[in-house]
Enzyme design. Structure first.
Site, short mmCIF file in Angstrom:
data_model
loop_
_atom_site.label_atom_id
_atom_site.label_comp_id
_atom_site.label_asym_id
_atom_site.label_seq_id
_atom_site.Cartn_x
_atom_site.Cartn_y
_atom_site.Cartn_z
N GLU A 41 -1.38 -5.61 8.57
CA GLU A 41 -0.59 -5.04 9.66
C GLU A 41 -1.24 -5.34 11.02
OE1 GLU A 41 0.01 -0.86 8.97
OE2 GLU A 41 0.90 -1.18 7.00
N GLU A 48 9.18 -4.20 10.55
CA GLU A 48 9.57 -2.90 10.02
C GLU A 48 10.07 -2.00 11.15
OE1 GLU A 48 6.81 -1.12 7.29
OE2 GLU A 48 7.91 0.77 7.23
N ASP A 72 0.84 -1.21 0.00
CA ASP A 72 0.00 0.00 0.00
C ASP A 72 0.88 1.25 0.00
OD1 ASP A 72 0.89 -0.07 2.61
OD2 ASP A 72 -1.10 0.21 3.52
N SER A 73 2.20 1.06 0.06
CA SER A 73 3.14 2.17 -0.16
C SER A 73 2.91 2.79 -1.55
CB SER A 73 4.59 1.68 -0.04
OG SER A 73 4.79 0.52 -0.82
N ASP A 99 -1.20 -6.29 -0.47
CA ASP A 99 -1.17 -5.63 0.85
C ASP A 99 -2.56 -5.07 1.15
OD1 ASP A 99 0.02 -4.70 3.11
OD2 ASP A 99 1.11 -3.05 2.16
N LYS A 109 -1.02 -9.54 2.80
CA LYS A 109 -0.32 -9.07 4.00
C LYS A 109 -1.24 -8.13 4.73
CE LYS A 109 2.97 -5.70 3.93
NZ LYS A 109 2.36 -4.70 4.84
O1 KIV Z 1 3.48 -1.09 1.71
C1 KIV Z 1 4.63 -1.55 1.67
O2 KIV Z 1 5.38 -1.35 0.72
C2 KIV Z 1 5.08 -2.33 2.81
C3 KIV Z 1 6.51 -2.72 2.87
C4 KIV Z 1 7.35 -1.54 3.11
C5 KIV Z 1 6.77 -3.81 3.83
O3 KIV Z 1 4.30 -2.63 3.67
#
Ligand code: KIV
Length: 277
Positions: free
Chosen positions: A118, A185, A47-48, A86, A116
């Site tokens: 969090e 992280e 989600d970055s 994510d 993934k």
């Molecule tokens: O969103 C993302 O890119 C991440 C990574 C930095 C682990 O969660």
């Protein structure tokens, strides 16, 4: 290097064989093709993307539809890497049902092979339910960017005994709920090392030092493309941002000077046909 398909089983096997797992983010088809050619083990559609692709200030505005759109593009360009979608903010917080449905969208609509999310104790019921729906889950602990407003900024986590113990408990809960790995992280390296030894599942570090079972970086960071900020834990393996600016400046210059397009870039037609016009 993933010369053949990397799967969640490969994750466990890699830890057992003490073979480091490589992971990078990708958000588009072209990058996915390049990462595949380079042989990265796993690709995270992080989600970055909210920050590096969409220009948001942080990841909190990213929606499920945006994630699915980018996951599809990556899936089209990726053959061997394990594809992990994510789950964005609020896509798994409201109820177990919504969490499973949204995780399922990554698989069914996006073409991802795992998701993934969090958090630790607070999301463990969701992790368990998603795993029960036959969707592999990668956990994410430490500096979890979706909790930015609770942390009050991007700060290293787990620095005192209480916080470190909470992190360890969360990691064990995620493992018990069926997670196949955990991203750590921005945690101190010694704590990451302790977690690596206590867990049967692999730890993937980002800002967590070298004592992890694998590493992940945001691809725009490691290629030197994202110039708004560069966290301490990033190593830029190339400065493609500089190269891109130089290339664009040269294009503008050559065009202005009449040096582009040149003969080799130009199509011609029979002059006799031109006379008929
Ligand atoms: O969103 C993302 O890119 C991440 C990574 C930095 C682990 O969660």
């Amino acid at each position: 290097m993933a010369a053949e398909k990397f799967t969640v089983q490969s994750f466990r096997a890699a830890k057992a064989a003490q073979r480091p797992i490589s992971m990078l983010t990708a958000y588009d088809y072209t990058t996915a093709c390049l990462l595949d050619e380079a042989g990265v083990d796993s690709v995270l559609i992080g989600d970055s993307l909210g920050m590096v692709m969409l220009g948001y200030e942080n990841t909190l505005r990213v929606t499920m539809d945006e994630m699915i759109h980018h996951t599809r593009a990556v899936a089209r360009g990726s053959r061997n890497a394990l594809l992990i979608g994510d789950m964005p903010f609020l896509s798994y917080h409201i109820s177990v049902e919504e969490a499973v449905r949204n995780a399922g969208r990554f698989i069914q609509e996006g073409g991802a092979e795992a998701v993934k999310l969090e958090g630790g104790a607070a999301v463990v019921d969701k992790v368990r339910a998603i795993v029960k729906a036959q969707i592999p889950v990668l956990g994410h602990l430490g500096l979890t960017p979706q909790s930015l407003n609770v942390f009050g900024g991007f700060k290293v986590q787990g620095k005192d005994v209480e916080a470190a113990r909470r992190l360890l408990d969360d990691a064990l809960l995620l493992q018990d709920a069926g997670a196949f790995g955990i991203v750590l992280e921005c945690v101190p390296d010694a704590l990451a090392g302790l977690l690596r030894r206590r867990l049967e599942i692999p730890t993937i570090g980002i800002g967590a030092g070298a004592d992890c079972d694998g590493q992940v970086l945001v691809v725009q960071d490691m290629l030197g493309l994202f110039r708004r900020m560069r966290p301490k834990f990033v190593k830029a393996y190339a400065e493609l941002g500089d190269a891109a600016v130089s290339a664009v400046q040269e294009y503008i210059r050559e065009m202005a000077e009449g040096r582009f397009p040149a003969e080799e870039h130009t199509f011609h037609m029979d002059p006799k046909l031109l006379e008929q016009l």
